[in-house]
Design a protein around this motif. Structure first.
Motif, PDB file in Angstrom:
ATOM      1  N   ALA A   1      -6.074  -1.396 -11.299  1.00 21.57           N
ATOM      2  CA  ALA A   1      -4.801  -1.030 -11.375  1.00 21.57           C
ATOM      3  C   ALA A   1      -4.290  -0.799 -12.640  1.00 21.57           C
ATOM      4  O   ALA A   1      -5.119  -0.822 -13.899  1.00 21.57           O
ATOM      5  CB  ALA A   1      -4.114  -2.364 -10.933  1.00 21.57           C
TER       6      ALA A   1
ATOM      7  N   ILE B   1      -3.877   1.438  -7.673  1.00 25.30           N
ATOM      8  CA  ILE B   1      -2.667   0.812  -7.823  1.00 25.30           C
ATOM      9  C   ILE B   1      -1.733   0.882  -9.076  1.00 25.30           C
ATOM     10  O   ILE B   1      -2.608   0.734 -10.233  1.00 25.30           O
ATOM     11  CB  ILE B   1      -2.562  -0.864  -7.500  1.00 25.30           C
ATOM     12  CG1 ILE B   1      -3.448  -1.039  -6.465  1.00 25.30           C
ATOM     13  CG2 ILE B   1      -1.288  -1.098  -7.301  1.00 25.30           C
ATOM     14  CD1 ILE B   1      -3.838  -2.603  -6.041  1.00 25.30           C
TER      15      ILE B   1
ATOM     16  N   LEU C   1       1.646  -0.316 -10.923  1.00 27.70           N
ATOM     17  CA  LEU C   1       3.153  -0.840 -11.102  1.00 27.70           C
ATOM     18  C   LEU C   1       3.728  -0.454 -12.039  1.00 27.70           C
ATOM     19  O   LEU C   1       3.393  -0.177 -13.295  1.00 27.70           O
ATOM     20  CB  LEU C   1       2.719  -2.323 -11.215  1.00 27.70           C
ATOM     21  CG  LEU C   1       1.708  -3.207 -10.475  1.00 27.70           C
ATOM     22  CD1 LEU C   1       1.824  -4.617 -10.746  1.00 27.70           C
ATOM     23  CD2 LEU C   1       1.948  -2.835  -8.960  1.00 27.70           C
TER      24      LEU C   1
ATOM     25  N   LYS D   1      -1.493   3.951  -5.432  1.00 24.84           N
ATOM     26  CA  LYS D   1      -0.604   3.471  -4.275  1.00 24.84           C
ATOM     27  C   LYS D   1       0.478   2.813  -5.468  1.00 24.84           C
ATOM     28  O   LYS D   1       0.195   2.054  -6.475  1.00 24.84           O
ATOM     29  CB  LYS D   1      -0.894   1.892  -3.639  1.00 24.84           C
ATOM     30  CG  LYS D   1      -2.117   2.345  -2.768  1.00 24.84           C
ATOM     31  CD  LYS D   1      -1.479   3.047  -1.466  1.00 24.84           C
ATOM     32  CE  LYS D   1      -2.582   3.435  -0.523  1.00 24.84           C
ATOM     33  NZ  LYS D   1      -2.087   3.992   0.848  1.00 24.84           N
ATOM     34  N   LEU D   2       1.728   3.309  -5.434  1.00 25.69           N
ATOM     35  CA  LEU D   2       2.738   2.937  -6.399  1.00 25.69           C
ATOM     36  C   LEU D   2       3.832   1.892  -5.949  1.00 25.69           C
ATOM     37  O   LEU D   2       4.412   2.041  -4.910  1.00 25.69           O
ATOM     38  CB  LEU D   2       3.604   4.275  -6.640  1.00 25.69           C
ATOM     39  CG  LEU D   2       4.742   4.303  -7.773  1.00 25.69           C
ATOM     40  CD1 LEU D   2       4.385   3.770  -9.104  1.00 25.69           C
ATOM     41  CD2 LEU D   2       5.408   5.517  -7.876  1.00 25.69           C
ATOM     42  N   VAL D   3       4.051   0.908  -6.768  1.00 20.84           N
ATOM     43  CA  VAL D   3       4.902  -0.268  -6.679  1.00 20.84           C
ATOM     44  C   VAL D   3       5.977  -0.106  -7.819  1.00 20.84           C
ATOM     45  O   VAL D   3       5.414  -0.189  -8.778  1.00 20.84           O
ATOM     46  CB  VAL D   3       4.456  -1.587  -6.414  1.00 20.84           C
ATOM     47  CG1 VAL D   3       5.361  -2.622  -6.170  1.00 20.84           C
ATOM     48  CG2 VAL D   3       3.413  -1.533  -5.246  1.00 20.84           C
TER      49      VAL D   3
ATOM     50  N   PHE E   1       5.783   5.853  -2.401  1.00 21.28           N
ATOM     51  CA  PHE E   1       5.539   4.435  -2.908  1.00 21.28           C
ATOM     52  C   PHE E   1       5.443   3.447  -1.914  1.00 21.28           C
ATOM     53  O   PHE E   1       6.046   3.785  -0.831  1.00 21.28           O
ATOM     54  CB  PHE E   1       6.749   4.400  -4.033  1.00 21.28           C
ATOM     55  CG  PHE E   1       8.002   4.164  -3.441  1.00 21.28           C
ATOM     56  CD1 PHE E   1       8.673   2.867  -2.975  1.00 21.28           C
ATOM     57  CD2 PHE E   1       8.803   5.381  -2.983  1.00 21.28           C
ATOM     58  CE1 PHE E   1      10.049   2.840  -2.256  1.00 21.28           C
ATOM     59  CE2 PHE E   1      10.301   5.192  -2.346  1.00 21.28           C
ATOM     60  CZ  PHE E   1      10.801   4.029  -2.306  1.00 21.28           C
ATOM     61  N   VAL E   2       5.016   2.331  -2.249  1.00 19.80           N
ATOM     62  CA  VAL E   2       4.734   1.214  -1.387  1.00 19.80           C
ATOM     63  C   VAL E   2       6.173   0.670  -0.898  1.00 19.80           C
ATOM     64  O   VAL E   2       6.661   0.249   0.052  1.00 19.80           O
ATOM     65  CB  VAL E   2       3.725   0.181  -1.935  1.00 19.80           C
ATOM     66  CG1 VAL E   2       3.566  -1.118  -1.110  1.00 19.80           C
ATOM     67  CG2 VAL E   2       2.336   0.821  -2.071  1.00 19.80           C
TER      68      VAL E   2
ATOM     69  N   MET F   1       4.874  -7.670  -7.036  1.00 21.21           N
ATOM     70  CA  MET F   1       4.493  -6.299  -7.078  1.00 21.21           C
ATOM     71  C   MET F   1       2.933  -6.229  -6.874  1.00 21.21           C
ATOM     72  O   MET F   1       2.566  -5.132  -6.070  1.00 21.21           O
ATOM     73  CB  MET F   1       4.845  -5.603  -8.503  1.00 21.21           C
ATOM     74  CG  MET F   1       6.359  -5.590  -8.671  1.00 21.21           C
ATOM     75  SD  MET F   1       6.858  -4.782 -10.287  1.00 21.21           S
ATOM     76  CE  MET F   1       6.380  -3.277  -9.969  1.00 21.21           C
TER      77      MET F   1
ATOM     78  N   GLY G   1       0.957  -4.286  -3.750  1.00 24.86           N
ATOM     79  CA  GLY G   1       0.220  -3.084  -3.983  1.00 24.86           C
ATOM     80  C   GLY G   1      -1.271  -3.323  -3.737  1.00 24.86           C
ATOM     81  O   GLY G   1      -1.653  -2.363  -3.046  1.00 24.86           O
TER      82      GLY G   1
ATOM     83  N   SER H   1      -1.250  -2.823   0.228  1.00 22.93           N
ATOM     84  CA  SER H   1      -1.133  -1.421   0.944  1.00 22.93           C
ATOM     85  C   SER H   1      -2.480  -1.054   0.829  1.00 22.93           C
ATOM     86  O   SER H   1      -2.597   0.134   1.665  1.00 22.93           O
ATOM     87  CB  SER H   1      -0.058  -0.589  -0.161  1.00 22.93           C
ATOM     88  OG  SER H   1      -0.688  -0.491  -1.407  1.00 22.93           O
ATOM     89  N   THR H   2      -3.559  -1.105  -0.182  1.00 19.46           N
ATOM     90  CA  THR H   2      -4.757  -0.662   0.065  1.00 19.46           C
ATOM     91  C   THR H   2      -5.436  -0.871   1.312  1.00 19.46           C
ATOM     92  O   THR H   2      -6.344  -0.363   1.724  1.00 19.46           O
ATOM     93  CB  THR H   2      -5.654  -1.192  -1.064  1.00 19.46           C
ATOM     94  OG1 THR H   2      -5.722  -2.336  -1.175  1.00 19.46           O
ATOM     95  CG2 THR H   2      -5.050  -0.921  -2.442  1.00 19.46           C
TER      96      THR H   2
END
Length: 355
Positions: free
Chosen positions: A59, A115, A117, A139-141, A156-157, A304, A308, A311-312
């Motif tokens: 991340a 990921i 953040l 994966k964007l939070v 985005f997530v 957050m 993230g 989401s994976t």
């Protein structure tokens, strides 16, 4: 996220609020905040946590700036990532410079984190750089600020943010507490298009309507924090009858407190948002600052990171997740500081509270 339920990975799954991402004026959009999730509802099962640990994920934290608040968000994120076996490979500070954040994103994209953040300094100028990282599998939070044109669930997530409307209303309640439901108020609002502050300021105006005896006799806007001292001084000279001043956030309120001291107006109460040591010291010493409304940055980072990580696994996420806030007055400064930052109270503040 679709309104119907898919795999439930946290209790009380909320449907995502429908947002039109084509408008540049996010603060003016109609968002159904009643459908936003609460951070307390975001959970991973033991099985899901073990699945995440087995993935050997990485991340990156791509922040807009640096401050004790950002540091607390990072601590919350790192603590959650550590529990889930996720390695943080980079953390950046854009120093509120969109060009620097673009460069940060380019460098981080090369690391191919699973990921990211981030809080975007400027969604327009940074958008393509985020897109490149997303294309590489990240994966964007997002924290607070939406990026125009980005689609939730695709680009985005989700977005984790303050309960802006609740905070604005709470600030109005705090003003009533300071003045006994009756008095004359000056309002120093953020005169720029900014998602969080615009919504909090507007919620404050709306919250005051519950108190007919509270009257805003003058409003003035500011863009940069250093402007508030002169704004407040002019406001008080024009309306010496003022009994309280609302300011959009803590650092901006420091200039207001400075102006009131120079004018010898210790009688005017200041109400603001967020936690800063200087204004908390003023509050601890029974100065101008009556109270503040504070969010919980450690919880923001933790939430957050959890979104993230989830989401994976392909788990659905709410469009918006709201983090709780607290009303802070002298008698609960220590308690709220610990809750918000998950760190010891600064020594100077601790000494002031013992006097």
């Amino acid at each position: 996220m679709n309104g119907h339920r898919r795999r439930t990975w946290f209790s009380g799954m909320f449907a995502a609020a429908a947002l039109c991402a084509t408008s540049m004026s996010w603060a003016a959009q109609s968002i159904d905040w009643s459908k936003a999730a609460k951070s307390s509802d975001i959970h991973l099962t033991e099985q899901q946590s073990e699945q995440i640990k087995s993935k050997d994920l990485t991340a990156a934290l791509v922040w807009h700036g640096a401050s004790p608040w950002v540091a607390a968000v990072s601590r919350g994120a790192r603590a959650e990532f550590e529990k889930l076996g996720i390695k943080v490979v980079a953390a950046t500070d854009a120093q509120f410079d969109p060009a620097k954040q673009v460069a940060d994103l380019e460098n981080i994209a090369a690391l191919k984190p699973d990921i990211i953040l981030s809080l975007s300094v400027d969604g327009v100028s940074t958008k393509q750089s985020y897109a490149k990282a997303i294309e590489r599998g990240a994966k964007l939070v997002l924290l607070s600020n939406p990026i125009p044109g980005f689609e939730q669930g695709k680009d985005f997530v989700g977005i984790v943010t303050d309960d802006m409307f609740g905070m604005g209303k709470a600030a109005a309640d705090l003003t009533a507490d300071a003045l006994g439901d009756k008095g004359k108020i000056g309002m120093i609002y953020h005169d720029a298009s900014y998602f969080i502050t615009n919504n909090r300021d507007n919620a404050y105006r709306k919250g005051l309507k519950a108190y007919p005896g509270l009257n805003v006799v003058i409003e003035r806007g500011f863009i940069k924090e250093h402007e508030t001292s002169n704004v407040a001084a002019a406001m008080v000279l024009q309306h010496p009858e003022l009994e309280a001043i609302y300011v959009s956030w803590d650092a901006a309120a420091e200039g207001v407190v400075e102006a009131l001291r120079s004018l010898g107006r210790r009688d005017i109460k200041v109400i603001t948002h967020d936690l800063g040591v200087n204004n908390l010291l003023d509050m601890a010493m029974d100065g101008n600052v009556h109270g503040t409304i504070a969010d919980r940055p450690f919880d923001i980072g933790q939430t957050m990171a959890r979104l993230g990580a989830a989401s994976t696994l392909g788990l659905p996420a709410p469009h918006f997740t709201l983090v709780p806030f607290d009303t802070v007055k002298r008698d609960n400064i220590a308690e709220i500081w610990q809750r918000a930052f998950q760190s010891p109270l600064p020594r100077l503040l601790n000494l002031a509270l013992k006097q």
